[in-house]
Design a protein around this motif. Structure first.
Motif, PDB file in Angstrom:
ATOM      1  N   PRO A 121       0.833  -1.203   0.000  1.00  0.00           N
ATOM      2  CA  PRO A 121       0.000   0.000   0.000  1.00  0.00           C
ATOM      3  C   PRO A 121       0.867   1.252   0.000  1.00  0.00           C
ATOM      4  O   PRO A 121       2.088   1.169  -0.110  1.00  0.00           O
ATOM      5  N   PRO A 122       0.254   2.444   0.138  1.00  0.00           N
ATOM      6  CA  PRO A 122       1.035   3.685   0.147  1.00  0.00           C
ATOM      7  C   PRO A 122       2.111   3.686   1.228  1.00  0.00           C
ATOM      8  O   PRO A 122       2.114   2.854   2.134  1.00  0.00           O
ATOM      9  N   GLU A 123       3.016   4.653   1.124  1.00  0.00           N
ATOM     10  CA  GLU A 123       4.150   4.724   2.055  1.00  0.00           C
ATOM     11  C   GLU A 123       3.701   4.768   3.497  1.00  0.00           C
ATOM     12  O   GLU A 123       4.325   4.166   4.370  1.00  0.00           O
ATOM     13  N   ALA A 124       2.636   5.497   3.775  1.00  0.00           N
ATOM     14  CA  ALA A 124       2.105   5.577   5.138  1.00  0.00           C
ATOM     15  C   ALA A 124       0.596   5.412   5.096  1.00  0.00           C
ATOM     16  O   ALA A 124      -0.076   5.930   4.205  1.00  0.00           O
ATOM     17  N   LEU A 125       0.068   4.655   6.059  1.00  0.00           N
ATOM     18  CA  LEU A 125      -1.356   4.370   6.126  1.00  0.00           C
ATOM     19  C   LEU A 125      -2.021   5.233   7.186  1.00  0.00           C
ATOM     20  O   LEU A 125      -1.421   5.539   8.218  1.00  0.00           O
ATOM     21  N   ASN A 135      -7.601   3.393  10.755  1.00  0.00           N
ATOM     22  CA  ASN A 135      -9.037   3.161  10.569  1.00  0.00           C
ATOM     23  C   ASN A 135      -9.473   3.197   9.106  1.00  0.00           C
ATOM     24  O   ASN A 135     -10.675   3.174   8.818  1.00  0.00           O
ATOM     25  N   LYS A 136      -8.522   3.229   8.171  1.00  0.00           N
ATOM     26  CA  LYS A 136      -8.851   3.105   6.762  1.00  0.00           C
ATOM     27  C   LYS A 136      -8.486   1.699   6.271  1.00  0.00           C
ATOM     28  O   LYS A 136      -7.611   1.047   6.823  1.00  0.00           O
ATOM     29  N   THR A 137      -9.193   1.238   5.199  1.00  0.00           N
ATOM     30  CA  THR A 137      -8.997  -0.104   4.681  1.00  0.00           C
ATOM     31  C   THR A 137      -7.987  -0.100   3.530  1.00  0.00           C
ATOM     32  O   THR A 137      -8.048   0.745   2.641  1.00  0.00           O
ATOM     33  N   TYR A 138      -7.068  -1.074   3.575  1.00  0.00           N
ATOM     34  CA  TYR A 138      -6.035  -1.205   2.550  1.00  0.00           C
ATOM     35  C   TYR A 138      -5.916  -2.675   2.137  1.00  0.00           C
ATOM     36  O   TYR A 138      -6.507  -3.562   2.761  1.00  0.00           O
ATOM     37  N   SER A 139      -5.124  -2.909   1.064  1.00  0.00           N
ATOM     38  CA  SER A 139      -4.922  -4.265   0.560  1.00  0.00           C
ATOM     39  C   SER A 139      -3.438  -4.557   0.389  1.00  0.00           C
ATOM     40  O   SER A 139      -2.674  -3.682  -0.034  1.00  0.00           O
ATOM     41  N   LEU A 140      -3.064  -5.778   0.724  1.00  0.00           N
ATOM     42  CA  LEU A 140      -1.736  -6.297   0.433  1.00  0.00           C
ATOM     43  C   LEU A 140      -1.900  -7.399  -0.606  1.00  0.00           C
ATOM     44  O   LEU A 140      -2.629  -8.373  -0.375  1.00  0.00           O
ATOM     45  N   GLU A 141      -1.241  -7.262  -1.767  1.00  0.00           N
ATOM     46  CA  GLU A 141      -1.382  -8.220  -2.851  1.00  0.00           C
ATOM     47  C   GLU A 141      -0.093  -9.019  -3.027  1.00  0.00           C
ATOM     48  O   GLU A 141       1.002  -8.456  -3.020  1.00  0.00           O
ATOM     49  N   ARG A 154      -0.602 -17.874 -12.520  1.00  0.00           N
ATOM     50  CA  ARG A 154      -0.127 -17.562 -11.168  1.00  0.00           C
ATOM     51  C   ARG A 154      -1.286 -17.474 -10.170  1.00  0.00           C
ATOM     52  O   ARG A 154      -2.398 -17.081 -10.512  1.00  0.00           O
ATOM     53  N   LEU A 155      -0.966 -17.808  -8.936  1.00  0.00           N
ATOM     54  CA  LEU A 155      -1.929 -17.725  -7.831  1.00  0.00           C
ATOM     55  C   LEU A 155      -1.783 -16.372  -7.141  1.00  0.00           C
ATOM     56  O   LEU A 155      -0.671 -15.905  -6.898  1.00  0.00           O
ATOM     57  N   TRP A 156      -2.923 -15.743  -6.803  1.00  0.00           N
ATOM     58  CA  TRP A 156      -2.940 -14.446  -6.109  1.00  0.00           C
ATOM     59  C   TRP A 156      -3.457 -14.643  -4.689  1.00  0.00           C
ATOM     60  O   TRP A 156      -4.344 -15.459  -4.446  1.00  0.00           O
ATOM     61  N   ASN A 157      -2.910 -13.846  -3.776  1.00  0.00           N
ATOM     62  CA  ASN A 157      -3.436 -13.777  -2.404  1.00  0.00           C
ATOM     63  C   ASN A 157      -3.562 -12.301  -2.048  1.00  0.00           C
ATOM     64  O   ASN A 157      -2.554 -11.600  -1.880  1.00  0.00           O
ATOM     65  N   VAL A 158      -4.810 -11.808  -1.981  1.00  0.00           N
ATOM     66  CA  VAL A 158      -5.084 -10.406  -1.672  1.00  0.00           C
ATOM     67  C   VAL A 158      -5.650 -10.327  -0.261  1.00  0.00           C
ATOM     68  O   VAL A 158      -6.733 -10.853   0.015  1.00  0.00           O
ATOM     69  N   VAL A 181       7.065  -6.788   3.673  1.00  0.00           N
ATOM     70  CA  VAL A 181       6.897  -5.340   3.637  1.00  0.00           C
ATOM     71  C   VAL A 181       6.635  -4.859   5.055  1.00  0.00           C
ATOM     72  O   VAL A 181       5.925  -5.520   5.824  1.00  0.00           O
ATOM     73  N   THR A 182       7.245  -3.739   5.427  1.00  0.00           N
ATOM     74  CA  THR A 182       7.033  -3.149   6.742  1.00  0.00           C
ATOM     75  C   THR A 182       6.144  -1.921   6.603  1.00  0.00           C
ATOM     76  O   THR A 182       6.447  -1.014   5.820  1.00  0.00           O
ATOM     77  N   LEU A 183       5.049  -1.909   7.353  1.00  0.00           N
ATOM     78  CA  LEU A 183       4.060  -0.836   7.225  1.00  0.00           C
ATOM     79  C   LEU A 183       4.399   0.349   8.128  1.00  0.00           C
ATOM     80  O   LEU A 183       5.057   0.205   9.156  1.00  0.00           O
ATOM     81  N   GLN A 184       3.913   1.492   7.695  1.00  0.00           N
ATOM     82  CA  GLN A 184       4.016   2.712   8.494  1.00  0.00           C
ATOM     83  C   GLN A 184       2.636   3.343   8.525  1.00  0.00           C
ATOM     84  O   GLN A 184       1.972   3.467   7.491  1.00  0.00           O
ATOM     85  N   THR A 185       2.174   3.720   9.684  1.00  0.00           N
ATOM     86  CA  THR A 185       0.833   4.274   9.820  1.00  0.00           C
ATOM     87  C   THR A 185       0.878   5.712  10.321  1.00  0.00           C
ATOM     88  O   THR A 185       1.768   6.096  11.083  1.00  0.00           O
ATOM     89  N   TYR A 186      -0.102   6.498   9.878  1.00  0.00           N
ATOM     90  CA  TYR A 186      -0.313   7.843  10.397  1.00  0.00           C
ATOM     91  C   TYR A 186      -1.384   7.772  11.481  1.00  0.00           C
ATOM     92  O   TYR A 186      -2.437   7.160  11.285  1.00  0.00           O
ATOM     93  N   TYR A 187      -1.129   8.390  12.618  1.00  0.00           N
ATOM     94  CA  TYR A 187      -2.141   8.436  13.675  1.00  0.00           C
ATOM     95  C   TYR A 187      -1.927   9.680  14.524  1.00  0.00           C
ATOM     96  O   TYR A 187      -0.823  10.213  14.621  1.00  0.00           O
TER      97      TYR A 187
END
Length: 367
Positions: free
Chosen positions: A119-123, A126-132, A171-175, A210-216
């Motif tokens: 997903p974007p650089e920072a999340l 309380n918003k919904t995102y996807s990892l593909e 190919r197999l996908w996992n979302v 991937v390592t996530l970063q969140t805005y709060y």
């Protein structure tokens, strides 16, 4: 003596001989073992075929052999580089009988091309995102398992029931869909690709993280006074004390810290941000001190009530307390003497003497 067999007896002998031969043939087992159990495209593969009988012939097919070895009950072939997506190894064994037995085994072939879309650089919390995650090429297709892990915890696992075609790169996908939280800040998510080997056994072939970063908004704001966490308010200081108030808060982006205090005094300095110094305190520094931590997502604040007592006032209060205690003690003694004199019919005030030790007077003091 007539040795001719009756038809019924002949049938019995025939079927007895048939089942005996069948049992012997069935007892000549064939095993096929591969190393590795699943092979990467372009890697080497070793296949061993063994049997329980002293074989007259062992014939193996399915891979282009570059080396081979054999014994009375086994044969091994190897390929230095697998260049086919469909590997089905067959082993034909002929023992003492003219007819032989054949056993086959399919070997899964894979590559290690795995791709994840983060997903974007920072999340924003309380918003919904996807990892593909797009898995590597594996044949048969139903041998691939794709798993998303949050740290070491499995959060989503997928596979397909379709075998597919060796000539088709499907190919197999996992979302994985999720709602971002504050705990996702700095959290590592990993997509793991495994080959199913059967019997509840898998072989990991590749992974990517991937390592996530969140805005709060700011949270968990705390105040410290002289390096001690403030747990109650007001807090008391004496005139002339030095006070260091420290404000700290969690947030992303990093919160901006701002102090508000009751009166601008020359002995108050803020440096660095979030650290307020009060040197040589006086009663003019009394009041509510508030720290506000803020970023574009919100704000959080903490307050503390500072009370400074003048040492001169404290000394005067102590002196007044001592005098009051002395007067009270003297009054109690006089009252007691008066009550005692009324009982005896004699009361001479001039004989009453103050006693700094509030105890019951002896008989000499009442005469």
């Amino acid at each position: 003596m007539d040795f001719r067999l009756t038809p019924r007896f002949g049938y019995i002998c025939f079927f007895t001989l048939f089942f005996t031969v069948t049992e012997i043939m069935a007892g000549d087992e064939i095993w096929i073992h591969t190393n590795p159990l699943a092979v990467a495209f372009g890697d080497s593969l070793v296949v061993n075929c063994s049997t329980t009988c002293a074989a007259k012939a062992i014939i193996m097919e399915g891979i282009k052999s570059t080396h081979s070895k054999y014994g009375d009950q086994w044969k091994t072939i190897s390929s230095s580089s697998i260049q086919s997506w469909s590997i089905v190894v067959s082993c034909f064994v002929r023992c003492s009988s003219e007819d032989g037995n054949t056993k086959k085994k399919m070997v899964a072939v894979f590559n290690r091309e795995l791709k994840i879309t983060s997903p974007p650089e920072a999340l924003e919390v309380n918003k919904t995102y996807s990892l593909e995650c797009i898995g590597p090429r594996v044949y048969p297709n139903n041998k691939l398992i794709l798993t998303w892990l949050r740290g070491s915890e499995i959060v989503q696992r997928v596979s397909t029931g379709e075998t597919g075609s060796p000539d088709e790169d499907k190919r197999l996908w996992n979302v994985f869909n999720f709602t971002a939280s504050g705990s996702d800040d700095g959290q590592e998510y990993t997509c793991l690709a495994e080959v199913d080997l059967g019997s509840n056994t898998t072989k990991p072939i590749t992974n990517s993280s991937v390592t996530l970063q969140t805005y709060y908004k700011p949270r968990n704001t705390i105040l410290l006074a002289n390096n001690e966490t403030i747990s109650e308010s007001p807090i008391h200081f004496s005139n002339g004390d030095n006070i260091i108030l420290i404000c700290d808060s969690q947030g992303n982006p990093q919160p901006t810290l701002k102090w508000d205090y009751p009166k601008k005094c020359s002995n108050i300095v803020i440096n660095p941000p979030g650290v307020l110094h009060i040197s040589d305190t006086t009663t003019e520094n009394n009041g509510i001190y508030k720290c506000t931590a803020s970023n574009e997502l919100g704000a959080d604040e903490k307050k503390v009530d500072i009370r400074v007592k003048d040492k001169t006032a404290i000394k005067a209060a102590v002196s007044v307390s001592v005098v009051a205690a002395f007067v009270l003690t003297t009054g109690v003694i006089i009252y007691y003497l008066k009550q005692n004199a009324q009982k005896t019919g004699e009361y001479k005030l001039r004989n009453a003497k103050p006693n700094n030790n509030p105890q019951i007077p002896n008989e000499d003091q009442n005469q």
